[in-house]
Design a protein around this motif. Structure first.
Motif, PDB file in Angstrom:
ATOM      1  N   ASP A 153      30.324  82.753 -20.255  1.00 36.83           N
ATOM      2  CA  ASP A 153      29.210  83.664 -20.474  1.00 36.83           C
ATOM      3  C   ASP A 153      28.115  82.889 -21.204  1.00 36.83           C
ATOM      4  OD1 ASP A 153      27.412  85.661 -20.984  1.00 36.83           O
ATOM      5  OD2 ASP A 153      28.698  86.775 -22.374  1.00 36.83           O
ATOM      6  N   ALA A 154      27.067  82.536 -20.475  1.00 36.52           N
ATOM      7  CA  ALA A 154      25.980  81.729 -21.042  1.00 36.52           C
ATOM      8  C   ALA A 154      24.718  82.550 -21.252  1.00 36.52           C
ATOM      9  CB  ALA A 154      25.686  80.546 -20.119  1.00 36.52           C
ATOM     10  N   SER A 155      24.875  83.852 -21.446  1.00 36.29           N
ATOM     11  CA  SER A 155      23.717  84.747 -21.519  1.00 36.29           C
ATOM     12  C   SER A 155      22.874  84.539 -22.770  1.00 36.29           C
ATOM     13  CB  SER A 155      24.181  86.207 -21.434  1.00 36.29           C
ATOM     14  OG  SER A 155      25.140  86.488 -22.444  1.00 36.29           O
TER      15      SER A 155
ATOM     16  N   ARG B  50      25.339  73.494 -11.226  1.00 36.36           N
ATOM     17  CA  ARG B  50      26.666  73.246 -11.794  1.00 36.36           C
ATOM     18  C   ARG B  50      26.804  73.868 -13.179  1.00 36.36           C
ATOM     19  NH1 ARG B  50      30.622  72.321  -8.650  1.00 36.36           N
ATOM     20  NH2 ARG B  50      31.761  71.642 -10.480  1.00 36.36           N
ATOM     21  N   TRP B  51      25.701  73.953 -13.942  1.00 40.26           N
ATOM     22  CA  TRP B  51      25.831  74.509 -15.293  1.00 40.26           C
ATOM     23  C   TRP B  51      25.053  75.811 -15.505  1.00 40.26           C
ATOM     24  CZ3 TRP B  51      21.215  74.295 -18.241  1.00 40.26           C
ATOM     25  CH2 TRP B  51      20.252  73.374 -17.845  1.00 40.26           C
ATOM     26  N   LEU B  52      24.395  76.305 -14.464  1.00 35.20           N
ATOM     27  CA  LEU B  52      23.652  77.557 -14.589  1.00 35.20           C
ATOM     28  C   LEU B  52      24.189  78.675 -13.699  1.00 35.20           C
ATOM     29  CD1 LEU B  52      20.028  76.099 -14.736  1.00 35.20           C
ATOM     30  CD2 LEU B  52      21.211  77.294 -16.589  1.00 35.20           C
ATOM     31  N   THR B  53      25.243  78.376 -12.909  1.00 33.48           N
ATOM     32  CA  THR B  53      25.831  79.404 -12.039  1.00 33.48           C
ATOM     33  C   THR B  53      27.353  79.362 -12.127  1.00 33.48           C
ATOM     34  OG1 THR B  53      26.149  78.110  -9.994  1.00 33.48           O
ATOM     35  CG2 THR B  53      23.919  78.948 -10.429  1.00 33.48           C
TER      36      THR B  53
ATOM     37  N   HIS C 247      26.045  82.848  -7.957  1.00 28.82           N
ATOM     38  CA  HIS C 247      25.774  83.904  -8.935  1.00 28.82           C
ATOM     39  C   HIS C 247      25.482  83.252 -10.288  1.00 28.82           C
ATOM     40  CE1 HIS C 247      28.355  85.998  -5.917  1.00 28.82           C
ATOM     41  NE2 HIS C 247      27.428  86.931  -6.071  1.00 28.82           N
ATOM     42  N   SER C 248      24.590  83.857 -11.052  1.00 30.80           N
ATOM     43  CA  SER C 248      24.241  83.331 -12.366  1.00 30.80           C
ATOM     44  C   SER C 248      25.411  83.462 -13.333  1.00 30.80           C
ATOM     45  CB  SER C 248      23.026  84.084 -12.923  1.00 30.80           C
ATOM     46  OG  SER C 248      22.791  83.738 -14.268  1.00 30.80           O
ATOM     47  N   ASN C 249      25.507  82.540 -14.284  1.00 36.44           N
ATOM     48  CA  ASN C 249      26.503  82.655 -15.350  1.00 36.44           C
ATOM     49  C   ASN C 249      25.906  83.314 -16.591  1.00 36.44           C
ATOM     50  OD1 ASN C 249      24.878  80.666 -16.435  1.00 36.44           O
ATOM     51  ND2 ASN C 249      26.439  79.060 -16.438  1.00 36.44           N
ATOM     52  N   GLY C 250      24.703  83.859 -16.467  1.00 35.05           N
ATOM     53  CA  GLY C 250      24.055  84.550 -17.578  1.00 35.05           C
ATOM     54  C   GLY C 250      22.880  83.801 -18.161  1.00 35.05           C
ATOM     55  N   ALA C 251      22.879  82.469 -18.027  1.00 36.56           N
ATOM     56  CA  ALA C 251      21.763  81.674 -18.530  1.00 36.56           C
ATOM     57  C   ALA C 251      20.542  81.865 -17.636  1.00 36.56           C
ATOM     58  CB  ALA C 251      22.151  80.199 -18.584  1.00 36.56           C
TER      59      ALA C 251
ATOM     60  N   SER D  87      29.339  71.510 -20.034  1.00 35.63           N
ATOM     61  CA  SER D  87      30.041  72.716 -20.451  1.00 35.63           C
ATOM     62  C   SER D  87      29.165  73.499 -21.424  1.00 35.63           C
ATOM     63  CB  SER D  87      31.375  72.365 -21.117  1.00 35.63           C
ATOM     64  OG  SER D  87      31.960  73.499 -21.714  1.00 35.63           O
ATOM     65  N   LEU D  88      28.588  74.601 -20.959  1.00 35.77           N
ATOM     66  CA  LEU D  88      27.794  75.437 -21.862  1.00 35.77           C
ATOM     67  C   LEU D  88      28.680  76.135 -22.885  1.00 35.77           C
ATOM     68  CD1 LEU D  88      25.005  77.049 -19.643  1.00 35.77           C
ATOM     69  CD2 LEU D  88      24.821  75.160 -21.261  1.00 35.77           C
ATOM     70  N   SER D  89      29.962  76.309 -22.572  1.00 36.11           N
ATOM     71  CA  SER D  89      30.869  76.899 -23.562  1.00 36.11           C
ATOM     72  C   SER D  89      31.065  75.929 -24.728  1.00 36.11           C
ATOM     73  CB  SER D  89      32.208  77.253 -22.922  1.00 36.11           C
ATOM     74  OG  SER D  89      32.863  76.102 -22.420  1.00 36.11           O
ATOM     75  N   HIS D  90      31.157  74.625 -24.436  1.00 37.09           N
ATOM     76  CA  HIS D  90      31.271  73.625 -25.497  1.00 37.09           C
ATOM     77  C   HIS D  90      29.989  73.579 -26.322  1.00 37.09           C
ATOM     78  CE1 HIS D  90      32.304  70.098 -27.710  1.00 37.09           C
ATOM     79  NE2 HIS D  90      31.517  69.285 -27.039  1.00 37.09           N
ATOM     80  N   LEU D  91      28.844  73.636 -25.661  1.00 36.57           N
ATOM     81  CA  LEU D  91      27.569  73.669 -26.384  1.00 36.57           C
ATOM     82  C   LEU D  91      27.498  74.900 -27.277  1.00 36.57           C
ATOM     83  CD1 LEU D  91      24.673  72.625 -26.888  1.00 36.57           C
ATOM     84  CD2 LEU D  91      23.965  73.942 -24.879  1.00 36.57           C
TER      85      LEU D  91
END
Length: 561
Positions: free
Chosen positions: A142-144, A170-173, A178-182, A260-264
């Motif tokens: 969830d990168a919202s 790769r890091w925005l969907t 589909h979007s990952n929220g970002a 990895s946006l979760s790591h960020l």
């Protein structure tokens, strides 16, 4: 020819019906073909980097080798070795090095001629299980909280078959359009209407939640990023009105990649997003500058700001220059340097730094290892193509099987082979040693860890330093001879906890044979096939003139059942 019988009126009515049906069928077919062409034009190029392993009468291994031979121009004879790998989640901790108690050469290579096409008897039968850190698969994050802004050009986005848009997806969907929220704002420099529409269609087709606009007049990169900060502020307000509250606002260059946006998000957890924070994300030593005895960074092409911080940027005096002088003012500095100087001069915000592979607090390294092969978990990658010749879309594909944190994870096999997942396979024929790198020096820990402590505690630490000096006077003298580290630039705060970072360094002498990742593809069962290749040395006739291909097939855990 079709002959109809019956009364003339019936013939006429039936002919009209047939004609209407034919016209409808042709109309529907035309619309369908147009949609397919549109989908092919927009979506087709984005799927090529995740190309499926072809199906045929021969084995998938033979088909894959034939495609590699065609695409890469492999030698007539090829050394071919395969392993099937099943990832096993074991802990949330990222290990700098994972030791594997088996020989990588437990599978012997086959010498094959890919020109034969069929009957090469290639079957990948042997499996190994490799531990990976617990992390979400691609698209499960969830990168919202994030709103990113990028300024670039139509030509750069169109280059190499939309390679940058593929990388962004790769890091925005979620990897399935589909979007990952970002969310993303893209400012193109002087794009035509057709170019703007094309890029917008491409981004929408990937599933990226984006808004694309263009400049109408020539602008320097610095000026474009200043205008981008205005747009992010306004765009965020519109999103908030629709119930989408963003907490982090990123100004990033187009060749920045977040594995990895979760790591960020985890690295940013300690910052209060209600406060005013200005954070730089330099990746490698090249993202730092040494000026005399001072070392500084302007962020490494990636800056994050909280809502309060980004709301101040458009109102800074530096950006309110007269129109007659604004052009030369913005062209005099890089965008991140200009932002740094302006924020430090007109606000009380310090730059906080979350370093990637290099921190100025690091102890000097004796290893010649590439930064992507040091075993550190990547926070972001910058200029990955020119610095490391890495096809990021192929390299990152493995995360679809083993999770975001398995990318670039490092494994050491019993027979001195090292795998950096998605980057390289290396053999050290003369052996390799593992050295655990130290954290900050004792002197630095005295200043940082005991700041504000009582005199008694401080004295104890000094006594400990004296005891160490007495025990190893030669080592202490050697330390004094070493060149002093440059001082950190003013108001730059490096937020790294080196004491908690596992850093294993590989040291070797003699030969080092490297296989680089050149291809990655997905099979029908969703397994990811990686091809690591070492080219024959054509300039040395005495060496083996065969290209060597090693294929790792990363399977989903259920494949073992």
């Amino acid at each position: 020819m079709v002959t109809l019988r019956g009364p003339p009126s019936l013939h006429s009515r039936f002919s009209h019906i047939i004609m209407i049906v034919v016209i409808l069928v042709l109309f529907i077919h035309t619309i369908r073909m147009a949609n397919q062409q549109q989908q092919q034009r927009v979506k087709g190029p984005l799927l090529k980097d995740a190309e499926m392993i072809p199906e045929g009468t021969t084995s998938p291994e033979e088909l894959y080798l034939s495609r590699l031979a065609h695409d890469l121009g492999l030698s007539t004879e090829v050394s071919w070795r395969t392993w099937r790998i099943v990832p096993s989640e074991q802990s949330e901790h990222w290990p700098s090095l994972t030791k594997v108690n088996l020989d990588f050469e437990g599978v012997a290579p086959n010498i094959v001629n890919p020109g034969m096409g069929e009957h090469m008897d290639l079957y990948a039968r042997k499996r190994m299980e490799l531990p990976v850190p617990v992390s979400p698969l691609l698209g499960k994050t969830d990168a919202s909280d994030f709103l990113f802004g990028v300024s670039t050009t139509y030509a750069r986005l169109r280059d190499r078959d939309y390679a940058m848009i593929k990388a962004w997806s790769r890091w925005l969907t979620d990897g399935h359009h589909h979007s990952n929220g970002a969310s993303l704002v893209v400012v193109l420099n002087q794009a035509r209407a057709g170019e703007l529409n094309e890029i917008d269609e491409m981004l929408q087709a990937t599933g990226i939640d984006c808004w694309v606009t263009t400049t109408e007049e020539p602008m320097s990169m610095a000026r474009r990023y200043f205008e981008l900060s205005r747009i992010l502020k306004t765009f965020a307000a519109n999103l908030a009105a629709n119930g989408q509250d963003k907490r982090w606002f990123g100004l990033v260059e187009d060749d920045v990649f977040f594995p990895s946006l979760s790591h960020l998000r985890d690295r940013l957890f300690s910052y209060n997003t209600d406060g005013r924070y200005y954070i730089g994300l330099p990746s490698e030593q090249l993202d730092w500058e040494t000026q005399g005895n001072t070392i500084t960074t302007y962020g490494g092409g990636a800056i994050l700001l909280t809502r309060t911080a980004i709301s101040e940027v458009p109102n800074l005096p530096c950006f309110q220059t007269k129109k007659s002088s604004s052009s030369s003012f913005f062209q005099s500095k890089r965008w991140d340097e200009l932002l740094y100087d302006c924020l430090l001069e007109h606000t009380d915000m310090d730059m906080h730094v979350l370093p990637g592979f290099f921190s100025p607090n690091d102890e000097p390294s004796e290893s010649e290892t590439d930064s992507y092969e040091t075993g550190l978990q990547p926070l972001l990658l910058r200029r990955y193509t020119e610095r490391h010749l890495l096809n990021i879309n192929k390299a990152h594909l493995v995360t679809s099987v083993c999770g975001e944190s398995c990318f670039m994870q490092r494994y050491l096999f019993k027979d001195n082979w090292v795998l950096v997942n998605g980057v390289s396979l290396t053999r050290y024929p003369d052996g390799v040693q593992v050295s655990q790198r130290p954290g900050p020096s004792l002197e630095k820990r005295t200043l940082e860890d005991h700041d504000g402590d009582s005199d008694e505690t401080h004295d104890e630490v000094l006594v400990e330093e004296e005891e160490l000096a007495e025990q190893a006077p030669e080592e202490e003298e050697e330390k004094k001879k070493k060149k002093k580290k440059p001082k950190m630039s003013r108001r730059v705060i490096v937020d790294d906890d080196l004491n908690s970072v596992d850093r294993a360094e590989l040291l070797w002498t003699g030969r080092k044979d490297v296989w680089r990742l050149v291809d990655s593809a997905m099979a029908k069962d969703r397994a990811v096939w990686q091809a690591y290749v070492k080219r024959a040395n054509r300039n040395d006739p005495s060496s083996d003139q065969r290209d060597s291909v090693i294929v790792l097939i990363w399977e989903h855990a259920k494949a073992m059942v």
